[in-house]
Design an enzyme around this catalytic site. Structure first.
Site, PDB file in Angstrom:
ATOM      1  N   LYS A  74       0.840  -1.210   0.000  1.00 16.47           N
ATOM      2  CA  LYS A  74       0.000   0.000   0.000  1.00 16.47           C
ATOM      3  C   LYS A  74       0.873   1.258   0.000  1.00 16.47           C
ATOM      4  CE  LYS A  74      -3.816  -2.433   2.240  1.00 16.47           C
ATOM      5  NZ  LYS A  74      -4.634  -2.696   3.445  1.00 16.47           N
ATOM      6  N   GLN A  81      -4.334  -1.698   9.801  1.00 14.03           N
ATOM      7  CA  GLN A  81      -4.313  -3.019   9.164  1.00 14.03           C
ATOM      8  C   GLN A  81      -4.881  -4.081  10.101  1.00 14.03           C
ATOM      9  OE1 GLN A  81      -3.613  -3.371   5.960  1.00 14.03           O
ATOM     10  NE2 GLN A  81      -3.898  -5.580   5.930  1.00 14.03           N
ATOM     11  N   ASP A 120     -10.794   2.774   4.412  1.00 15.93           N
ATOM     12  CA  ASP A 120     -11.116   1.343   4.324  1.00 15.93           C
ATOM     13  C   ASP A 120     -12.625   1.136   4.242  1.00 15.93           C
ATOM     14  OD1 ASP A 120      -9.056  -0.546   4.200  1.00 15.93           O
ATOM     15  OD2 ASP A 120      -8.517  -0.250   6.304  1.00 15.93           O
TER      16      ASP A 120
END
Ligand code: GUN
Length: 291
Positions: free
Chosen positions: A52, A96, A119
């Site tokens: 990412k 994460q 997200d």
């Protein structure tokens, strides 16, 4: 059979984003900025987060990676998130997953500022997505929708079977595929570990989206001729033919199932790269404050 090439499509999207960043900067704007928090040293998470960060560099974004030890307390993690929430220079924040067991994932996701939740996991974003209101769409489901769109796959009135009900993929994609939108307007069945007759249900699918994390779970006897298959699984299995000693396989037995498919995503190179491209797209959106 047509391969849904997530690698190429994600590169196209990254090129489009990089061009948008150039225009933003030419107009006196600032670089979009993504922050990622990585807790502990989970190997898979490490790989995903570094991909990412690398992707941010590629499209001209700023990125900040915050590493916290496995034993960080929930309070300390919440404090880190609060600091980023208040930092106007940072447009998007991801934590994460998975997190260590002593940390309450729901509480953490709830702490992220809704307008920075690129997200799309915050209940506000999930709720707005469900109601077809402006929101961040979780990156993997958004990547699937984008692939269906860019390959002009007909979804209207089709029978779409989703295997797996995770909050990250199965649940949101089942909502997206049933929304009154294109791609969408499908008749969706969500199957999970407690479902009965999974084989029969799958055999009825025009579009089969598989996200349960079991290598080669879907075999050719489970699909009908002409099915469109989206494979979200990524599992490392031992291999004699690679230098690393392992290779990546999906939840679908590609060898068998591709022979019956109209469209199919490969693993690797299908949904995986799309996830990162859509995270970048959400971050760009956040920086433009368009939601
Ligand atoms: N773990 C697996 N997929 C994801 C994702 O898309 N976002 C985050 N934050 N964690 C994940």
């Amino acid at each position: 059979m047509i391969i849904l090439d997530g690698k190429k499509t994600s590169n196209d999207i990254k090129d489009e984003i990089a061009k948008e960043v150039d225009v933003l900067l030419l107009n006196g704007g600032k670089k979009p900025h993504l922050a990622a928090i990585l807790v502990g040293d989970n190997g898979a998470s490490e790989t995903y987060v570094s991909a990412k960060v690398k992707a941010c560099n590629r499209v001209g974004f700023n990125s900040t990676l915050i590493r916290l030890p496995e034993n960080v307390s929930e309070e300390q993690l919440i404090e880190e998130i609060s600091v980023i929430n208040q930092n106007d220079d940072i447009d998007g924040l991801i934590v994460q997953l998975p997190l260590p067991n002593h940390i309450d994932e729901k509480k953490i996701v709830n702490t992220i500022e809704v307008n920075k939740d690129v997200d799309g996991f915050h209940p506000m974003n999930i709720g707005n997505m469900t109601l077809n209101l402006p929101s961040f769409i979780p990156a993997t489901p958004a990547g699937i929708i984008e692939l269906l769109d860019r390959y002009s796959i007909d979804t209207v009135g089709k029978s779409c079977v989703v295997i797996g009900r995770s909050h990250i993929v199965g649940l949101p994609i089942s909502i997206l595929m049933s929304r009154n939108n294109y791609p969408g307007n499908s008749t969706v069945t969500l199957v999970h570990s407690r479902s009965k007759n999974i084989k029969d249900i799958c055999r009825n699918a025009d579009i089969l989206i598989v996200a349960l994390g079991k290598a080669n779970f879907v075999t050719s006897d489970m699909v009908k001729e002409g099915v469109c298959v989206i494979d979200v699984g990524i599992t490392r299995i031992p291999s004699d033919t690679t230098k690393s000693g392992w290779r990546l396989v999906g939840d679908v037995d590609f060898q068998q199932v591709s022979k019956k498919s109209s469209y199919i995503t490969p693993v690797p190179g299908g949904v995986g790269p799309m996830t990162i491209a859509m995270l970048l797209k959400n971050t760009l959106l956040a920086s433009k404050s368009k939601i």
